[in-house]
Design an enzyme around this catalytic site. Structure first.
Site, PDB file in Angstrom:
ATOM      1  N   SER A  14       0.682  -1.302   0.148  1.00  0.00           N
ATOM      2  CA  SER A  14      -0.072  -0.111  -0.112  1.00  0.00           C
ATOM      3  C   SER A  14       0.857   1.307  -0.009  1.00  0.00           C
ATOM      4  O   SER A  14       0.292   2.195  -0.722  1.00  0.00           O
ATOM      5  CB  SER A  14      -0.826  -0.022   1.076  1.00  0.00           C
ATOM      6  OG  SER A  14      -0.360   0.306   2.329  1.00  0.00           O
ATOM      7  N   ASN A  15       2.026   1.223   0.660  1.00  0.00           N
ATOM      8  CA  ASN A  15       3.031   2.285   0.483  1.00  0.00           C
ATOM      9  C   ASN A  15       3.426   2.494  -0.691  1.00  0.00           C
ATOM     10  O   ASN A  15       3.610   3.705  -1.338  1.00  0.00           O
ATOM     11  CB  ASN A  15       3.941   2.251   1.506  1.00  0.00           C
ATOM     12  CG  ASN A  15       3.608   2.778   2.776  1.00  0.00           C
ATOM     13  OD1 ASN A  15       3.445   3.834   3.247  1.00  0.00           O
ATOM     14  ND2 ASN A  15       3.256   1.789   3.921  1.00  0.00           N
ATOM     15  N   ARG A  91      13.543  -7.840   4.964  1.00  0.00           N
ATOM     16  CA  ARG A  91      14.675  -8.281   5.174  1.00  0.00           C
ATOM     17  C   ARG A  91      15.445  -6.989   5.571  1.00  0.00           C
ATOM     18  O   ARG A  91      15.560  -6.032   5.117  1.00  0.00           O
ATOM     19  CB  ARG A  91      15.138  -8.590   3.695  1.00  0.00           C
ATOM     20  CG  ARG A  91      14.210  -9.554   2.910  1.00  0.00           C
ATOM     21  CD  ARG A  91      14.420 -11.123   3.259  1.00  0.00           C
ATOM     22  NE  ARG A  91      16.007 -11.409   2.910  1.00  0.00           N
ATOM     23  CZ  ARG A  91      16.456 -12.493   3.393  1.00  0.00           C
ATOM     24  NH1 ARG A  91      15.755 -13.473   4.233  1.00  0.00           N
ATOM     25  NH2 ARG A  91      17.731 -12.773   3.152  1.00  0.00           N
ATOM     26  N   HIS A 114       8.671   3.447   8.982  1.00  0.00           N
ATOM     27  CA  HIS A 114       8.552   2.562  10.230  1.00  0.00           C
ATOM     28  C   HIS A 114       7.233   3.018  10.709  1.00  0.00           C
ATOM     29  O   HIS A 114       7.059   4.038  11.187  1.00  0.00           O
ATOM     30  CB  HIS A 114       9.800   2.416  11.002  1.00  0.00           C
ATOM     31  CG  HIS A 114       9.389   1.641  12.294  1.00  0.00           C
ATOM     32  ND1 HIS A 114       9.453   0.095  11.837  1.00  0.00           N
ATOM     33  CD2 HIS A 114       9.157   1.896  13.662  1.00  0.00           C
ATOM     34  CE1 HIS A 114       9.242  -0.238  13.385  1.00  0.00           C
ATOM     35  NE2 HIS A 114       8.917   0.716  14.139  1.00  0.00           N
TER      36      HIS A 114
HETATM   37  C1  GRF Z   1       3.874  -0.354   6.851  1.00  0.00           C
HETATM   38  O1  GRF Z   1       3.043  -0.399   7.780  1.00  0.00           O
HETATM   39  C2  GRF Z   1       5.160  -0.001   6.819  1.00  0.00           C
HETATM   40  O2  GRF Z   1       5.517   1.393   7.784  1.00  0.00           O
HETATM   41  C3  GRF Z   1       5.951  -1.013   7.390  1.00  0.00           C
HETATM   42  O3  GRF Z   1       5.479  -2.301   6.685  1.00  0.00           O
HETATM   43  C4  GRF Z   1       3.966  -1.898   6.395  1.00  0.00           C
HETATM   44  C5  GRF Z   1       4.157  -2.126   5.110  1.00  0.00           C
HETATM   45  O4  GRF Z   1       2.634  -2.132   4.441  1.00  0.00           O
HETATM   46  N1  GRF Z   1       7.597  -0.843   7.173  1.00  0.00           N
HETATM   47  P1  GRF Z   1       2.444  -1.822   2.918  1.00  0.00           P
HETATM   48  O5  GRF Z   1       3.130  -3.132   2.196  1.00  0.00           O
HETATM   49  O6  GRF Z   1       2.884  -0.802   2.323  1.00  0.00           O
HETATM   50  O7  GRF Z   1       0.978  -1.833   2.835  1.00  0.00           O
END
Ligand code: GRF
Length: 207
Positions: A14-15, A91, A114
């Site tokens: 999603s990010n 990883r 994070h």
């Molecule tokens: C997010 O909460 C990010 O902050 C963390 O892992 C999660 C990844 O979610 N590092 P997505 O794959 O971006 O939906």
């Protein structure tokens, strides 16, 4: 020539999607050169393909960390990458890998998001641990990656409240919606102005 980003993912993406959308609609002045996953089944790869972004899966299964990282470097060798953007990449990257992306000041051009206000709640389960701890305020951190987990210089943080009637799910949703705005915004700032960090020695450094 816009900055070239390689986005590393492991799962949902999603990010990554927020970053691709920001790049597509002109809010992020960067080209997403490639999306790389350590799992060929990662949902993020399908989303990236829908956006027409080159994808590569470099499975870590059965490989030593050194073998896996050298396969990643090989997969990236045809791209000129300015920044590696970790977006749910599960990883740890070793110093030997990070050194390939070292800038003249000694920082690595590798960025992570994070879901806590670091240095609180590092590790894989930040939402769960912050919620279980009973925090009233949590937040999101975007930081440079260094050799330690969730530890590098902080680039940006944004807080969000935990409401009394929150469940873990509503708490996570509130945090994720902050992530999806904050990450593209910080990346845009980096693409326009480079990386500015306040080091822990309180020296302001531009890289
Ligand atoms: C997010 O909460 C990010 O902050 C963390 O892992 C999660 C990844 O979610 N590092 P997505 O794959 O971006 O939906």
């Amino acid at each position: 020539m816009p900055n070239q980003l390689a986005i590393f993912v492991s799962g949902r993406g999603s990010n990554m999607e927020a970053i691709l959308a920001a790049s597509a609609n002109g809010e992020l002045d960067a080209q997403i050169a490639v999306v790389l996953a350590n799992d060929a089944q990662a949902k993020a790869l399908t989303i990236a393909q829908e956006y027409g972004i080159p994808t590569v899966a470099v499975a870590n299964q059965g490989l030593s960390r050194a073998q896996h990282e050298s396969s990643i470097l090989e997969a990236l060798s045809s791209f000129k990458i300015d920044y590696i953007v970790l977006a749910g990449y599960m990883r740890i990257l070793t110093a030997s890998f990070l050194n390939h992306f070292r800038d003249p000041r000694g920082f690595y051009r590798v960025i992570n998001i994070h879901p806590s206000l670091l240095p609180a709640f590092p590790g894989k389960s930040a939402y769960e641990e912050a919620f279980a701890y009973g925090v009233k305020v949590s937040g999101i951190t975007v930081h440079l990656v260094d050799e330690q987990v969730d530890h590098g210089a902080i680039l940006a943080q944004q807080a969000f409240p935990r409401h009394d009637d929150d469940t873990l799910e509503t708490f996570k949703q509130r945090g994720l919606s902050v992530e999806h705005v904050l990450y593209p915004r910080v990346l845009q700032d980096i693409c326009q102005h480079g990386i500015k960090v306040q080091t822990r020695e309180r020296e302001s450094v531009e890289i």
